[in-house]
Design a protein around this motif. Structure first.
Motif, PDB file in Angstrom:
ATOM      1  N   GLY A  92       0.809  -1.213   0.000  1.00 57.15           N
ATOM      2  CA  GLY A  92       0.000   0.000   0.000  1.00 57.15           C
ATOM      3  C   GLY A  92       0.840   1.260   0.000  1.00 57.15           C
ATOM      4  N   ASN A  93       1.923   1.247   0.766  1.00 59.93           N
ATOM      5  CA  ASN A  93       2.809   2.408   0.824  1.00 59.93           C
ATOM      6  C   ASN A  93       3.556   2.608  -0.493  1.00 59.93           C
ATOM      7  OD1 ASN A  93       3.222   3.950   3.557  1.00 59.93           O
ATOM      8  ND2 ASN A  93       2.673   1.845   4.074  1.00 59.93           N
ATOM      9  N   VAL A  94       4.071   1.534  -1.062  1.00 57.23           N
ATOM     10  CA  VAL A  94       4.811   1.631  -2.329  1.00 57.23           C
ATOM     11  C   VAL A  94       3.894   2.148  -3.440  1.00 57.23           C
ATOM     12  CG1 VAL A  94       5.932   0.253  -4.143  1.00 57.23           C
ATOM     13  CG2 VAL A  94       6.552  -0.093  -1.738  1.00 57.23           C
ATOM     14  N   ALA A  95       2.655   1.690  -3.436  1.00 50.00           N
ATOM     15  CA  ALA A  95       1.709   2.095  -4.487  1.00 50.00           C
ATOM     16  C   ALA A  95       1.147   3.491  -4.262  1.00 50.00           C
ATOM     17  CB  ALA A  95       0.568   1.084  -4.560  1.00 50.00           C
ATOM     18  N   GLY A  96       1.344   4.052  -3.086  1.00 47.39           N
ATOM     19  CA  GLY A  96       0.819   5.382  -2.809  1.00 47.39           C
ATOM     20  C   GLY A  96      -0.659   5.407  -2.463  1.00 47.39           C
ATOM     21  N   VAL A  97      -1.147   4.337  -1.834  1.00 47.89           N
ATOM     22  CA  VAL A  97      -2.536   4.328  -1.373  1.00 47.89           C
ATOM     23  C   VAL A  97      -2.716   5.500  -0.406  1.00 47.89           C
ATOM     24  CG1 VAL A  97      -4.225   3.018   0.001  1.00 47.89           C
ATOM     25  CG2 VAL A  97      -2.843   1.849  -1.738  1.00 47.89           C
ATOM     26  N   ASP A  98      -3.879   6.114  -0.447  1.00 46.15           N
ATOM     27  CA  ASP A  98      -4.181   7.269   0.391  1.00 46.15           C
ATOM     28  C   ASP A  98      -3.905   6.970   1.866  1.00 46.15           C
ATOM     29  OD1 ASP A  98      -5.624   9.977   0.615  1.00 46.15           O
ATOM     30  OD2 ASP A  98      -6.719   8.698   2.040  1.00 46.15           O
ATOM     31  N   ASN A  99      -3.286   7.931   2.550  1.00 46.74           N
ATOM     32  CA  ASN A  99      -2.921   7.750   3.955  1.00 46.74           C
ATOM     33  C   ASN A  99      -4.105   7.376   4.833  1.00 46.74           C
ATOM     34  OD1 ASN A  99      -0.280   8.344   3.390  1.00 46.74           O
ATOM     35  ND2 ASN A  99      -0.356  10.424   4.188  1.00 46.74           N
ATOM     36  N   TRP A 100      -5.264   7.974   4.576  1.00 45.40           N
ATOM     37  CA  TRP A 100      -6.416   7.658   5.401  1.00 45.40           C
ATOM     38  C   TRP A 100      -6.727   6.168   5.325  1.00 45.40           C
ATOM     39  CZ3 TRP A 100     -11.132   5.408   5.476  1.00 45.40           C
ATOM     40  CH2 TRP A 100     -11.935   5.688   6.574  1.00 45.40           C
ATOM     41  N   TRP A 101      -6.709   5.624   4.107  1.00 44.70           N
ATOM     42  CA  TRP A 101      -6.993   4.193   3.934  1.00 44.70           C
ATOM     43  C   TRP A 101      -5.892   3.330   4.534  1.00 44.70           C
ATOM     44  CZ3 TRP A 101     -11.462   2.215   3.283  1.00 44.70           C
ATOM     45  CH2 TRP A 101     -12.459   2.926   2.609  1.00 44.70           C
ATOM     46  N   LEU A 146      -5.971  -3.889   1.156  1.00 43.82           N
ATOM     47  CA  LEU A 146      -4.759  -3.107   0.882  1.00 43.82           C
ATOM     48  C   LEU A 146      -4.066  -3.588  -0.389  1.00 43.82           C
ATOM     49  CD1 LEU A 146      -3.161  -2.554   4.401  1.00 43.82           C
ATOM     50  CD2 LEU A 146      -3.863  -0.790   2.772  1.00 43.82           C
ATOM     51  N   PHE A 147      -3.987  -4.902  -0.581  1.00 44.11           N
ATOM     52  CA  PHE A 147      -3.367  -5.428  -1.814  1.00 44.11           C
ATOM     53  C   PHE A 147      -4.150  -4.994  -3.057  1.00 44.11           C
ATOM     54  CE2 PHE A 147      -1.312  -8.899   0.797  1.00 44.11           C
ATOM     55  CZ  PHE A 147      -0.013  -8.550   0.495  1.00 44.11           C
ATOM     56  N   VAL A 148      -5.461  -5.073  -2.994  1.00 48.56           N
ATOM     57  CA  VAL A 148      -6.283  -4.678  -4.147  1.00 48.56           C
ATOM     58  C   VAL A 148      -6.132  -3.184  -4.422  1.00 48.56           C
ATOM     59  CG1 VAL A 148      -8.662  -4.448  -4.976  1.00 48.56           C
ATOM     60  CG2 VAL A 148      -7.896  -6.596  -3.947  1.00 48.56           C
ATOM     61  N   MET A 149      -6.157  -2.377  -3.374  1.00 49.42           N
ATOM     62  CA  MET A 149      -5.990  -0.931  -3.564  1.00 49.42           C
ATOM     63  C   MET A 149      -4.620  -0.625  -4.168  1.00 49.42           C
ATOM     64  SD  MET A 149      -7.765   0.536  -0.110  1.00 49.42           S
ATOM     65  CE  MET A 149      -8.193   2.190  -0.653  1.00 49.42           C
ATOM     66  N   ALA A 150      -3.592  -1.322  -3.697  1.00 46.40           N
ATOM     67  CA  ALA A 150      -2.245  -1.121  -4.256  1.00 46.40           C
ATOM     68  C   ALA A 150      -2.209  -1.563  -5.716  1.00 46.40           C
ATOM     69  CB  ALA A 150      -1.211  -1.898  -3.444  1.00 46.40           C
ATOM     70  N   ARG A 153      -3.860   0.944  -7.993  1.00 43.07           N
ATOM     71  CA  ARG A 153      -3.048   2.146  -8.234  1.00 43.07           C
ATOM     72  C   ARG A 153      -1.893   1.860  -9.192  1.00 43.07           C
ATOM     73  NH1 ARG A 153      -3.490   6.966  -5.901  1.00 43.07           N
ATOM     74  NH2 ARG A 153      -1.244   7.235  -6.050  1.00 43.07           N
ATOM     75  N   LEU A 154      -1.391   0.643  -9.194  1.00 45.47           N
ATOM     76  CA  LEU A 154      -0.202   0.333 -10.004  1.00 45.47           C
ATOM     77  C   LEU A 154      -0.505  -0.413 -11.300  1.00 45.47           C
ATOM     78  CD1 LEU A 154       2.254  -0.814  -7.190  1.00 45.47           C
ATOM     79  CD2 LEU A 154       2.205   1.392  -8.386  1.00 45.47           C
ATOM     80  N   ARG A 155      -1.734  -0.805 -11.554  1.00 48.26           N
ATOM     81  CA  ARG A 155      -2.015  -1.690 -12.692  1.00 48.26           C
ATOM     82  C   ARG A 155      -1.670  -1.083 -14.043  1.00 48.26           C
ATOM     83  NH1 ARG A 155      -8.187  -1.531 -11.637  1.00 48.26           N
ATOM     84  NH2 ARG A 155      -8.655   0.541 -12.476  1.00 48.26           N
TER      85      ARG A 155
END
Length: 161
Positions: A92-101, A146-150, A153-155
């Motif tokens: 999640g951090n590497v992909a830049g998922v929103d901090n709130w999430w 978290l994996f899906v959100m990441a 963002r990266l797909r």
């Protein structure tokens, strides 16, 4: 002035060592309970033998034996899952998922582990065991989210050479 619970700031990486500590706590509880109720003491030279020693210990009542063995099970489950959690937080951090999430899901996972440990250690019925499974699956669900959100963002990000 920023508050401690300002979820716009990223605290998610701090939850990884917290998850590790939550995985360890049931073992600490089990060893303290064993030492306080048994004529024997926890053997630091053979820490993985606690469950077997508890089962053979004739100085312990059945309820204490069950509680120590369940606490050891909670510890094992925690360490089996901390890797999945850490990978999800890092992804999640590497992909830049929103901090709130990141904060909400990693914090939610910690809450699920506290509840899981309490239920596991104190459980004596099938109904409560089913609730424990639900709590476990909610924690895993937060990791998968978290994996899906990441991934989302990266797909469309091309692989670098």
């Amino acid at each position: 002035m920023a508050t401690l619970l300002d979820l716009t700031r990223n605290f998610s990486l701090y939850t990884i060592p917290a998850a590790w500590a939550l995985a360890l706590l049931p073992h600490v509880y089990a060893t303290q309970l064993y030492d306080s109720k048994s004529a024997h003491k926890f053997d630091l030279t053979q820490p993985r033998s606690l469950a077997a020693k508890v089962a053979d210990d004739q100085t312990l009542d059945a309820a204490t034996k069950s509680r120590v063995i369940r606490a050891e099970g909670a510890q094992q489950n925690g360490f089996e899952n901390v890797g999945l959690f850490a990978a999800a937080v890092v992804a999640g951090n590497v992909a830049g998922v929103d901090n709130w999430w990141l904060n909400a899901l990693s914090g939610g996972y910690l809450v699920s582990r506290v509840v899981y440990n309490v239920i596991y250690i104190n459980n004596e019925s099938v109904a409560v065991a089913n609730a424990r499974t639900g709590v476990f699956l909610s924690g895993v669900g937060m990791c998968m989210t978290l994996f899906v959100m990441a991934g989302n963002r990266l797909r469309n990000t091309p692989l670098s050479k």
